[in-house]
Design a protein around this motif. Sequence first.
Motif, short mmCIF file in Angstrom:
data_model
loop_
_atom_site.label_atom_id
_atom_site.label_comp_id
_atom_site.label_asym_id
_atom_site.label_seq_id
_atom_site.Cartn_x
_atom_site.Cartn_y
_atom_site.Cartn_z
N LYS A 20 62.00 43.98 -9.20
CA LYS A 20 60.76 43.51 -9.85
C LYS A 20 60.11 44.70 -10.55
N ASN A 21 59.85 44.53 -11.83
CA ASN A 21 59.26 45.62 -12.60
C ASN A 21 57.77 45.76 -12.29
N LEU A 22 57.35 47.00 -12.09
CA LEU A 22 55.95 47.32 -11.86
C LEU A 22 55.47 48.17 -13.02
N ASN A 23 54.36 47.75 -13.61
CA ASN A 23 53.73 48.55 -14.67
C ASN A 23 52.71 49.45 -13.99
N ALA A 24 53.08 50.70 -13.72
CA ALA A 24 52.28 51.59 -12.86
C ALA A 24 51.65 52.73 -13.66
N THR A 25 50.53 53.23 -13.10
CA THR A 25 49.83 54.38 -13.71
C THR A 25 49.54 55.48 -12.70
N GLY A 26 49.95 55.29 -11.43
CA GLY A 26 49.68 56.33 -10.45
C GLY A 26 50.29 56.04 -9.10
N LEU A 27 50.57 57.09 -8.32
CA LEU A 27 51.05 57.00 -6.95
C LEU A 27 50.17 57.89 -6.09
N THR A 28 49.74 57.37 -4.94
CA THR A 28 48.87 58.12 -4.04
C THR A 28 49.58 58.32 -2.71
N LEU A 29 49.53 59.56 -2.18
CA LEU A 29 50.14 59.87 -0.90
C LEU A 29 49.04 60.21 0.11
N LEU A 30 48.94 59.39 1.17
CA LEU A 30 48.01 59.66 2.28
C LEU A 30 48.78 60.45 3.33
N ALA A 31 48.24 61.63 3.70
CA ALA A 31 48.97 62.49 4.63
C ALA A 31 48.01 63.36 5.42
N SER A 32 48.52 63.98 6.47
CA SER A 32 47.73 64.93 7.26
C SER A 32 48.67 65.87 7.99
N SER A 33 48.10 66.93 8.55
CA SER A 33 48.84 67.85 9.39
C SER A 33 47.86 68.44 10.39
N SER A 34 48.32 69.35 11.23
CA SER A 34 47.44 69.94 12.23
C SER A 34 46.43 70.89 11.62
N SER A 64 55.53 70.87 9.24
CA SER A 64 55.69 69.42 9.33
C SER A 64 54.37 68.76 8.97
N PHE A 65 54.43 67.52 8.54
CA PHE A 65 53.23 66.78 8.19
C PHE A 65 53.51 65.30 8.36
N THR A 66 52.44 64.51 8.44
CA THR A 66 52.58 63.08 8.64
C THR A 66 52.16 62.33 7.38
N VAL A 67 53.03 61.46 6.90
CA VAL A 67 52.74 60.60 5.75
C VAL A 67 52.35 59.22 6.29
N TYR A 68 51.17 58.75 5.92
CA TYR A 68 50.69 57.48 6.45
C TYR A 68 50.91 56.31 5.49
N GLU A 69 50.80 56.56 4.20
CA GLU A 69 50.88 55.45 3.25
C GLU A 69 51.18 55.98 1.85
N ILE A 70 51.95 55.20 1.11
CA ILE A 70 52.12 55.44 -0.32
C ILE A 70 51.50 54.26 -1.04
N LEU A 71 50.50 54.53 -1.87
CA LEU A 71 49.82 53.48 -2.62
C LEU A 71 50.21 53.59 -4.09
N TRP A 72 50.19 52.48 -4.78
CA TRP A 72 50.54 52.49 -6.19
C TRP A 72 49.49 51.76 -7.00
N ASP A 73 49.20 52.28 -8.18
CA ASP A 73 48.30 51.63 -9.13
C ASP A 73 49.16 50.93 -10.17
N GLY A 74 49.06 49.61 -10.23
CA GLY A 74 49.84 48.89 -11.22
C GLY A 74 49.98 47.42 -10.88
N LEU A 75 50.56 46.67 -11.82
CA LEU A 75 50.74 45.23 -11.68
C LEU A 75 52.20 44.87 -11.92
N TYR A 76 52.66 43.87 -11.16
CA TYR A 76 54.02 43.38 -11.36
C TYR A 76 54.11 42.62 -12.68
#
Length: 538
Positions: free
Chosen positions: A316-330, A391-403
């Motif tokens: 499925k094609n996504l017309n995207a303008t951005g990717l967001t990475l939620l992360a943390s570490s100690s 090391s680090f923890t990735v919680y979520e990858i979010l995307w800006d765009g519409l299918y």
Amino acid sequence: MKAFKTSKRVLSSLIAIMLLVMSCQSFLAADGDEKKPLNIPEITLENLQVRGGSTTYLVDNPPYSETAPTMRDFDFGPGSDNMQDAYIVYNYGNEVMIESLTLVGWWPKDQAVKNISLEYFKDGQWVTAQENIEVPWQTSGGTEEEVEITLTEPVTTMKFRVKINSAYHSWSDKICMHLMRPNGYIVTEFKPLTDAIAQAEKLVSQVLIGNKDGEFSQDAVDSLNAVTNEIKEKLDAGLVTADDIPVMIEQIETAIEEFTSSQNPMENAPAAEAENLTVSLGNTAYLTDRQISTGMTVSFTDSENPAYLTLDFSGKNLNATGLTLLASSSDKFTLNMSAEAEIDGVWTEIAAGTDFNYRCDVQGTEGHKITFDSCTASKFRIKINSSTAESFTVYEILWDGLYDTDTSAMDNLINKANSIIKNPASSDYPDLLDILKIVLSPAENQETSILANQGKIDTITQLLSEAISAFDGLAQYEKGDVNHSGSLEIEDVTLIQKHIVKLLQETDFFDEYLADVDNDGVISIKDATSIQIAISSK
């Protein structure tokens, strides 16, 4: 009777050396068993504010440097002659034996604690061990001074606290201490169990609860809480033995696994993949589940090469303008990240590498967005070029765009439904007509909604098809009979021509579904021509 041991240190470096030895030593109990030294506790302040330094300095305070061997300042307050309910709380997470308290002050008779009480947590409440201890500082000059207070009787507890009744405040209400360290040893190591409880509690405190995709039910939350609460009650009551700990940890881990598996399924969630990353906790499914409480702890498999986090939208094609990475570490760390899209089978850079600073020592989980010009593809990935964290923890990858979506089947049914509604014969079936109108409304709204996705469109199309099929027995007008006269005539051609040039009047009856004679989804002059040919051939 209170027991005190007081000494001045001419060379402050000796204090740092002695404290280092004391904090790292192992010692033997009377029966020859090795005693485990106290772990670094979680330290919190009640009715006090940190003014400078780290709370860790109270139990583990390194010297500034070899040339400046005094320990670092921990400043807090406000201090006064009469302080109310001001506490420093030490939570070890283990059952510990506390035997003494070591205090190190800097200019102590001007800015150190003056009178203190010692308390420990037992059977769900705080109990006084010793109270109103006047700290016998001797120094008011610019040197460190150490005072050790030995408890009249050692206490066994998981939490210990120092109540500050008064403090010296020659210059301000700031209290300055270099050390306030309880001394003793671990009796029973509960910390793995308390860590498991904390993990479960953090999980349920952050999840989204409800019936939507990716959310958790309240019943699932209650079930996990019931397991952890029962274990906490046994801990507080002193009913947990060393043999119980691994069993209880397994109970919590099982409950967490059951909880996470109960998550509502995601509709059209992309598949996430990780490359050149070693996963120590969690899995890639957590990266697109819309929950910041679930994540994946990773480290570079090969630090000489970049790592990748890929989102595959399954064709499925996504017309995207951005990717967001939620992360943390100690601690705070930096990720250098770029973005790529698979275009014509080739991974193509769409955003150049940039340093993103995660200030996790201040804000915990944090998100950073990689922005780029609008790009349409079915696969996107974040390229992690480097990381300052081991090391680090990735919680979520979010995307800006519409299918990209296909509404052609739904569009055709919308026109057909409107044709049925306009058909006078439909009024003989009011109940069926009402159902059709109810289904038609969201279909027409969905058609123009920028939030439309293919799953919703397909569902609405199916419902609309079923509602329309209920009218299959009705008399149908033939294609081209846009005015429902019962036959093809020149007026039908004229109405189509007026529709094309937008000259239809409100009084003109016009069935768009019947106007699309060739079923190509467009009302055009070809449809009018087809009617003319049909009329002339009669």
